[in-house]
Design a protein around this motif. Structure first.
Motif, mmCIF file in Angstrom:
data_model
loop_
_atom_site.group_PDB
_atom_site.id
_atom_site.type_symbol
_atom_site.label_atom_id
_atom_site.label_comp_id
_atom_site.label_asym_id
_atom_site.label_seq_id
_atom_site.Cartn_x
_atom_site.Cartn_y
_atom_site.Cartn_z
ATOM 1 N N ARG A 69 20.960 -16.318 -17.877
ATOM 2 C CA ARG A 69 21.242 -17.706 -17.503
ATOM 3 C C ARG A 69 19.966 -18.546 -17.543
ATOM 4 N N GLU A 70 18.867 -17.986 -17.063
ATOM 5 C CA GLU A 70 17.610 -18.732 -17.058
ATOM 6 C C GLU A 70 17.039 -18.872 -18.467
ATOM 7 N N MET A 71 17.158 -17.846 -19.296
ATOM 8 C CA MET A 71 16.670 -17.948 -20.672
ATOM 9 C C MET A 71 17.409 -19.032 -21.439
ATOM 10 N N LEU A 72 18.684 -19.216 -21.121
ATOM 11 C CA LEU A 72 19.492 -20.176 -21.873
ATOM 12 C C LEU A 72 19.347 -21.603 -21.357
ATOM 13 N N ARG A 73 18.395 -21.818 -20.461
ATOM 14 C CA ARG A 73 18.041 -23.200 -20.129
ATOM 15 C C ARG A 73 17.256 -23.830 -21.277
ATOM 16 N N ASP A 74 16.720 -22.996 -22.166
ATOM 17 C CA ASP A 74 16.010 -23.440 -23.370
ATOM 18 C C ASP A 74 16.931 -23.349 -24.578
ATOM 19 N N HIS A 75 16.390 -23.702 -25.742
ATOM 20 C CA HIS A 75 17.161 -23.585 -26.977
ATOM 21 C C HIS A 75 17.483 -22.121 -27.253
ATOM 22 N N GLU A 76 18.682 -21.871 -27.767
ATOM 23 C CA GLU A 76 19.117 -20.509 -28.038
ATOM 24 C C GLU A 76 18.173 -19.755 -28.963
ATOM 25 N N LEU A 77 17.590 -20.457 -29.949
ATOM 26 C CA LEU A 77 16.703 -19.778 -30.898
ATOM 27 C C LEU A 77 15.477 -19.187 -30.199
ATOM 28 N N LEU A 78 14.992 -19.854 -29.157
ATOM 29 C CA LEU A 78 13.850 -19.335 -28.418
ATOM 30 C C LEU A 78 14.219 -18.056 -27.674
ATOM 31 N N ILE B 188 16.620 -15.960 -28.643
ATOM 32 C CA ILE B 188 16.797 -14.930 -29.672
ATOM 33 C C ILE B 188 15.455 -14.341 -30.086
ATOM 34 N N ARG B 189 14.476 -15.209 -30.336
ATOM 35 C CA ARG B 189 13.153 -14.740 -30.746
ATOM 36 C C ARG B 189 12.509 -13.901 -29.653
ATOM 37 N N PHE B 190 12.703 -14.301 -28.414
ATOM 38 C CA PHE B 190 12.134 -13.552 -27.297
ATOM 39 C C PHE B 190 12.715 -12.149 -27.232
ATOM 40 N N TYR B 191 14.029 -12.029 -27.304
ATOM 41 C CA TYR B 191 14.651 -10.711 -27.230
ATOM 42 C C TYR B 191 14.205 -9.823 -28.390
ATOM 43 N N GLU B 192 14.076 -10.411 -29.563
ATOM 44 C CA GLU B 192 13.627 -9.636 -30.713
ATOM 45 C C GLU B 192 12.181 -9.169 -30.541
ATOM 46 N N GLU B 193 11.315 -10.061 -30.061
ATOM 47 C CA GLU B 193 9.913 -9.694 -29.886
ATOM 48 C C GLU B 193 9.746 -8.631 -28.810
ATOM 49 N N HIS C 104 18.873 -7.169 -18.627
ATOM 50 C CA HIS C 104 19.466 -8.499 -18.617
ATOM 51 C C HIS C 104 20.234 -8.713 -17.317
ATOM 52 N N ILE C 105 19.852 -9.746 -16.573
ATOM 53 C CA ILE C 105 20.512 -10.074 -15.314
ATOM 54 C C ILE C 105 21.715 -10.957 -15.616
ATOM 55 N N LEU C 106 22.887 -10.531 -15.161
ATOM 56 C CA LEU C 106 24.122 -11.261 -15.406
ATOM 57 C C LEU C 106 24.818 -11.528 -14.078
ATOM 58 N N TYR C 107 25.031 -12.811 -13.784
ATOM 59 C CA TYR C 107 25.650 -13.205 -12.527
ATOM 60 C C TYR C 107 27.161 -13.366 -12.639
ATOM 61 N N SER C 108 27.670 -13.468 -13.845
ATOM 62 C CA SER C 108 29.093 -13.710 -14.043
ATOM 63 C C SER C 108 29.489 -13.236 -15.438
ATOM 64 N N ARG C 109 30.798 -13.139 -15.663
ATOM 65 C CA ARG C 109 31.260 -12.793 -17.006
ATOM 66 C C ARG C 109 30.854 -13.880 -18.004
ATOM 67 N N GLU C 110 30.793 -15.120 -17.541
ATOM 68 C CA GLU C 110 30.362 -16.199 -18.434
ATOM 69 C C GLU C 110 28.928 -15.971 -18.901
ATOM 70 N N ASP C 111 28.078 -15.483 -18.010
ATOM 71 C CA ASP C 111 26.709 -15.136 -18.406
ATOM 72 C C ASP C 111 26.728 -14.040 -19.472
ATOM 73 N N ALA C 112 27.592 -13.049 -19.265
ATOM 74 C CA ALA C 112 27.676 -11.940 -20.207
ATOM 75 C C ALA C 112 28.125 -12.420 -21.583
ATOM 76 N N GLU C 113 29.106 -13.293 -21.596
ATOM 77 C CA GLU C 113 29.604 -13.811 -22.875
ATOM 78 C C GLU C 113 28.564 -14.683 -23.559
ATOM 79 N N ALA C 114 27.763 -15.399 -22.764
ATOM 80 C CA ALA C 114 26.690 -16.201 -23.352
ATOM 81 C C ALA C 114 25.612 -15.307 -23.952
ATOM 82 N N LEU C 115 25.333 -14.188 -23.298
ATOM 83 C CA LEU C 115 24.330 -13.252 -23.818
ATOM 84 C C LEU C 115 24.727 -12.725 -25.187
ATOM 85 N N VAL C 116 26.003 -12.499 -25.399
ATOM 86 C CA VAL C 116 26.485 -11.990 -26.687
ATOM 87 C C VAL C 116 26.077 -12.910 -27.833
ATOM 88 N N HIS C 117 26.023 -14.216 -27.569
ATOM 89 C CA HIS C 117 25.735 -15.185 -28.629
ATOM 90 C C HIS C 117 24.260 -15.250 -28.991
#
Length: 250
Positions: free
Chosen positions: A111-120, A122-127, A137-150
């Protein structure tokens, strides 16, 4: 690198000794607490640091010093650092700390990572993966989990070494957790057909029941004063080791 069956989170970002006199703040207190929790059954320490004023601190130098201080004392006990913002830090700072503190295990809120642009994100997770840093990965809700998938590359999502932690009760009235709060996450994992290395943490008086339920369903546990000061019988725990011992006995 896999998660231990029990990780202790002895202090968190905001609690102080006014909440509990046995809450560890200094590095020496954290080391002493971690050793007692290791003897009680914890396989890893979830590390939060404080500055001189007692405020939550994310700093690469402070983390490097803490890891150098703790590793020789804790032996084979793993250490995971937090990147929780606690309202003080932006995603860019959190990512920098995760990648440059020298830690091999890091917890990161999707949830906190997605306060920024998604591309940032993605690059962070890859690096992090390229550097061999295990992100939980900290997930507070199923919505967080579904956002992580993207934003999480599919090869990382499908990796059986993917580390997740599902948080029970953090953003509900009174921070009361119940075992049923795990169900949406179990349904999500089944829908995505993934088998990650997962754990939960739970807030308040329901912590023990929630952890018992997760362990019975194949998960792992993070326990400690960051989340709850209460034993299963409703009494105040004397220290973090008592909370670990109660969960280890399950």
């Amino acid at each position: 690198m896999s998660l231990p069956h029990i990780m202790v989170a002895p202090n968190g970002a905001t609690k102080t000794k006014t909440d509990h006199p046995a809450l560890p703040i200094t590095l020496d207190e954290i080391a002493q607490t971690a050793l007692a929790c290791r003897d009680a059954g914890a396989g890893a320490l979830h590390l939060h640091l404080r500055d001189d004023a007692g405020r939550h601190l994310l700093d690469t130098g402070a983390y490097a010093e803490a890891l150098a201080h703790l590793h020789p004392r804790l032996g084979e006990m793993a250490i995971q650092i937090t990147t929780e913002s606690a309202g003080r830090y932006e995603p860019g700072h959190q990512r920098y700390v995760a990648l440059n503190s020298g830690a091999q295990m890091v917890s990161v809120s999707a949830r906190e990572m997605l306060r920024d642009h998604e591309l940032l994100a993605i690059r962070f997770y890859e690096e992090a993966a390229e550097r061999g840093i295990a992100i939980q990965h900290i997930l507070y809700s199923r919505e967080d989990a579904e956002a992580l998938v993207h934003v999480l590359p599919d090869r990382l999502l499908r990796d059986p070494g993917l580390q997740l932690i599902f948080v029970m009760g953090r953003y509900v009235a009174g921070q009361v957790s119940t075992p049923a709060m795990l169900d949406p996450f179990l349904d999500w994992m089944q829908a995505e057909a993934i088998t990650p290395d997962w754990a939960i943490c739970a807030f308040g008086s329901g912590e023990t029941d929630c952890l018992r339920n997760a362990l019975a369903k194949g998960g792992k546990a993070r326990v400690g004063f960051e989340n709850s000061l209460v034993m299963a019988d409703g009494t105040t725990a004397p220290d973090n080791a008592a909370r670990v011992a109660e969960i280890a006995a399950l």
